[in-house]
Design a protein around this motif. Sequence first.
Motif, PDB file in Angstrom:
ATOM      1  N   ARG A  77      27.952   9.461  41.461  1.00 53.49           N
ATOM      2  CA  ARG A  77      29.191  10.160  41.844  1.00 53.49           C
ATOM      3  C   ARG A  77      29.187  10.626  43.291  1.00 53.49           C
ATOM      4  N   GLY A  78      27.996  10.767  43.888  1.00 51.86           N
ATOM      5  CA  GLY A  78      27.928  11.152  45.301  1.00 51.86           C
ATOM      6  C   GLY A  78      27.804   9.966  46.218  1.00 51.86           C
ATOM      7  N   GLY A  79      27.940   8.750  45.680  1.00 56.05           N
ATOM      8  CA  GLY A  79      27.873   7.546  46.494  1.00 56.05           C
ATOM      9  C   GLY A  79      26.636   6.707  46.242  1.00 56.05           C
ATOM     10  N   ALA A  80      25.557   7.325  45.748  1.00 56.13           N
ATOM     11  CA  ALA A  80      24.320   6.605  45.414  1.00 56.13           C
ATOM     12  C   ALA A  80      23.666   7.328  44.248  1.00 56.13           C
ATOM     13  N   PRO A  81      22.802   6.657  43.481  1.00 61.77           N
ATOM     14  CA  PRO A  81      22.227   7.289  42.289  1.00 61.77           C
ATOM     15  C   PRO A  81      21.371   8.515  42.625  1.00 61.77           C
ATOM     16  N   GLN A  82      21.679   9.620  41.955  1.00 62.52           N
ATOM     17  CA  GLN A  82      20.892  10.850  42.059  1.00 62.52           C
ATOM     18  C   GLN A  82      20.791  11.470  40.665  1.00 62.52           C
ATOM     19  N   VAL A  83      19.833  12.376  40.516  1.00 61.59           N
ATOM     20  CA  VAL A  83      19.653  13.070  39.243  1.00 61.59           C
ATOM     21  C   VAL A  83      20.503  14.337  39.228  1.00 61.59           C
ATOM     22  N   TYR A  84      21.226  14.525  38.128  1.00 58.89           N
ATOM     23  CA  TYR A  84      22.073  15.705  37.926  1.00 58.89           C
ATOM     24  C   TYR A  84      21.672  16.386  36.623  1.00 58.89           C
ATOM     25  N   ARG A  85      22.161  17.590  36.460  1.00 61.25           N
ATOM     26  CA  ARG A  85      21.929  18.354  35.223  1.00 61.25           C
ATOM     27  C   ARG A  85      23.250  18.970  34.801  1.00 61.25           C
ATOM     28  N   MET A  86      23.502  18.972  33.479  1.00 60.72           N
ATOM     29  CA  MET A  86      24.731  19.587  32.983  1.00 60.72           C
ATOM     30  C   MET A  86      24.459  20.265  31.647  1.00 60.72           C
ATOM     31  N   PRO A  87      25.271  21.247  31.252  1.00 61.03           N
ATOM     32  CA  PRO A  87      25.100  21.876  29.939  1.00 61.03           C
ATOM     33  C   PRO A  87      25.287  20.850  28.825  1.00 61.03           C
ATOM     34  N   VAL A  88      24.566  21.033  27.725  1.00 61.97           N
ATOM     35  CA  VAL A  88      24.608  20.048  26.650  1.00 61.97           C
ATOM     36  C   VAL A  88      25.993  19.979  26.006  1.00 61.97           C
ATOM     37  N   ALA A  89      26.761  21.054  26.101  1.00 61.49           N
ATOM     38  CA  ALA A  89      28.110  21.052  25.530  1.00 61.49           C
ATOM     39  C   ALA A  89      29.130  20.437  26.480  1.00 61.49           C
ATOM     40  N   GLY A  90      28.689  20.037  27.664  1.00 54.42           N
ATOM     41  CA  GLY A  90      29.601  19.518  28.680  1.00 54.42           C
ATOM     42  C   GLY A  90      29.844  20.573  29.749  1.00 54.42           C
ATOM     43  N   GLY A  91      30.566  20.215  30.781  1.00 58.82           N
ATOM     44  CA  GLY A  91      30.812  21.141  31.874  1.00 58.82           C
ATOM     45  C   GLY A  91      30.458  20.497  33.193  1.00 58.82           C
ATOM     46  N   SER A  92      30.425  21.305  34.233  1.00 53.97           N
ATOM     47  CA  SER A  92      30.229  20.771  35.582  1.00 53.97           C
ATOM     48  C   SER A  92      28.760  20.430  35.828  1.00 53.97           C
ATOM     49  N   PRO A  93      28.462  19.173  36.190  1.00 55.72           N
ATOM     50  CA  PRO A  93      27.082  18.819  36.525  1.00 55.72           C
ATOM     51  C   PRO A  93      26.681  19.391  37.885  1.00 55.72           C
ATOM     52  N   GLU A  94      25.389  19.729  38.019  1.00 55.06           N
ATOM     53  CA  GLU A  94      24.860  20.136  39.321  1.00 55.06           C
ATOM     54  C   GLU A  94      23.812  19.128  39.754  1.00 55.06           C
ATOM     55  N   ARG A  95      23.799  18.822  41.055  1.00 53.42           N
ATOM     56  CA  ARG A  95      22.847  17.836  41.562  1.00 53.42           C
ATOM     57  C   ARG A  95      21.454  18.454  41.639  1.00 53.42           C
ATOM     58  N   VAL A  96      20.437  17.673  41.268  1.00 55.19           N
ATOM     59  CA  VAL A  96      19.054  18.165  41.214  1.00 55.19           C
ATOM     60  C   VAL A  96      18.203  17.547  42.318  1.00 55.19           C
ATOM     61  N   THR A  97      18.375  16.246  42.590  1.00 60.35           N
ATOM     62  CA  THR A  97      17.565  15.581  43.617  1.00 60.35           C
ATOM     63  C   THR A  97      18.341  15.475  44.921  1.00 60.35           C
ATOM     64  N   PHE A  98      17.670  15.835  46.017  1.00 63.83           N
ATOM     65  CA  PHE A  98      18.293  15.774  47.338  1.00 63.83           C
ATOM     66  C   PHE A  98      17.449  14.998  48.343  1.00 63.83           C
ATOM     67  N   THR A  99      16.179  14.761  48.016  1.00 64.80           N
ATOM     68  CA  THR A  99      15.302  13.993  48.903  1.00 64.80           C
ATOM     69  C   THR A  99      15.463  12.519  48.590  1.00 64.80           C
ATOM     70  N   GLY A 100      15.827  11.723  49.580  1.00 65.09           N
ATOM     71  CA  GLY A 100      15.995  10.294  49.351  1.00 65.09           C
ATOM     72  C   GLY A 100      17.400   9.963  48.902  1.00 65.09           C
ATOM     73  N   SER A 101      17.774   8.689  49.091  1.00 63.87           N
ATOM     74  CA  SER A 101      19.154   8.277  48.838  1.00 63.87           C
ATOM     75  C   SER A 101      19.323   7.534  47.524  1.00 63.87           C
ATOM     76  N   TYR A 102      18.223   7.377  46.738  1.00 65.87           N
ATOM     77  CA  TYR A 102      18.318   6.569  45.525  1.00 65.87           C
ATOM     78  C   TYR A 102      17.259   7.072  44.555  1.00 65.87           C
ATOM     79  N   ASN A 103      17.665   7.880  43.561  1.00 62.57           N
ATOM     80  CA  ASN A 103      16.727   8.497  42.618  1.00 62.57           C
ATOM     81  C   ASN A 103      17.193   8.250  41.187  1.00 62.57           C
ATOM     82  N   ILE A 104      16.272   7.690  40.361  1.00 64.88           N
ATOM     83  CA  ILE A 104      16.633   7.280  39.004  1.00 64.88           C
ATOM     84  C   ILE A 104      15.523   7.658  38.025  1.00 64.88           C
ATOM     85  N   SER A 105      15.749   7.381  36.745  1.00 62.44           N
ATOM     86  CA  SER A 105      14.740   7.483  35.679  1.00 62.44           C
ATOM     87  C   SER A 105      14.123   8.876  35.532  1.00 62.44           C
TER      88      SER A 105
END
Length: 416
Positions: free
Chosen positions: A293-321
């Motif tokens: 959603r920010g243009g390249a794959p990054q790790v996000y976290r969101m409440p299990v019931a749904g809601g606004s995700p927050e970005r977790v990874t900021f180092t590097g432009s491509y973070n997965i798994s």
Amino acid sequence: MGWLGATAVLPSWAQFRVEVTGVGLRQLPFAIVPFRGEAGSPEKISAIIRADLERSGQFRAIEPPGGLVMDETSRPDLTPWRQAGSDSLVAGSVTRLADGRFDVRFRLWDVVRGVDLGGQSFVAAQGDLRLAAHRFADYIYEKLTGERGIFSTRIAYVTKAGTRFNLWVADADGENPQSALASPEPIISPAWSANGTQLAYVSFESRKPVVYVHEVATGRRRLLANFRGSNSAPAWAPDGRTLAVTLSREGGSQLYTIDANGGEPRRLTQSASIDTEPVYAPDGRSIYFVSDRGGAPQVYRMPVAGGSPERVTFTGSYNISPAVSPDGRWLAYVSRVQGQFKLHVMELPSGAAVAITDTGADENPSFAPNGRLIVYATRQNGREALMTTTLDGKIKARLAGQGGDIREPDWGPFQR
């Protein structure tokens, strides 16, 4: 062990051997003498225990003096062991019984304090000797570190040999693999349930990705998600009642939750991006996932019931798994760095992240249930390999065999 119903005939490339590399700063020196009667045993119990403890990164073996004969009934003079620099001593025996089973026993001594730390005994069929050795190693690890050992747990992984795919369940050292599923079509994303009785995975046998749940003990399986489009990336909630999955039933790949018995999924994310690779936090209250959603794959976290995700990874432009440690403190993930895919570990409270490998094709990290090791797939010297590493990257062990593509490892929970 009969965990998987029928045992498979194992090709040689499925056999694993453990090689440990690296030295930690604070390893506990221990000594283990060959078990009495071990020469006549089909499994070398003392060698399995030693390899388990060394692979954990917490222990360093001290070579015992040659020609020493002792077992769990001995009352050893601990002075020479102290002089050799060992903090603890393990000895035991293997006795073949008339019915073909084996009586295996061991005892652990604290060399520094001169204290008997107890031991265990099992009567085991030949096929269960490795499990007995792993349980001995668990006991020793817990007595000497205060933490639960993970040697009697299991890992799942996938191999591709020629045009055949196989989903295996093996001991935590990669030995004793048993086939859960063989298919001419790809199998990906195996994921253990929290109680270790079920594996979810994605199979392409109907020529598109479909999610199944497989009972490990019986081999029975049930279809979980076969909706229009792609069904992928299953992840169990800690309570075992729900799974998160990635579905493209309404267009793009989005996250859903679905009851473990099937039914209508509930949509979690509402984005125009690709949202995938969900994984539950250990407390079950949030889900980590990958999104572009920010243009390249990054790790996000969101409440299990749904809601606004927050970005977790900021180092590097491509973070997965992403993978989260059982205590919720660490995030393991794969980051693309100058065209190479490297395993990283982030301390979640601080956000500090470091690369912990020198390989360039790392994939699919998964934490041991005590949070002390990570298993991952990689390429080493041009060969596919399964590796374990300590969280600081200092001690690695290669679990991989001689051929076939080996990938998609997932570390199972503690045995209950």
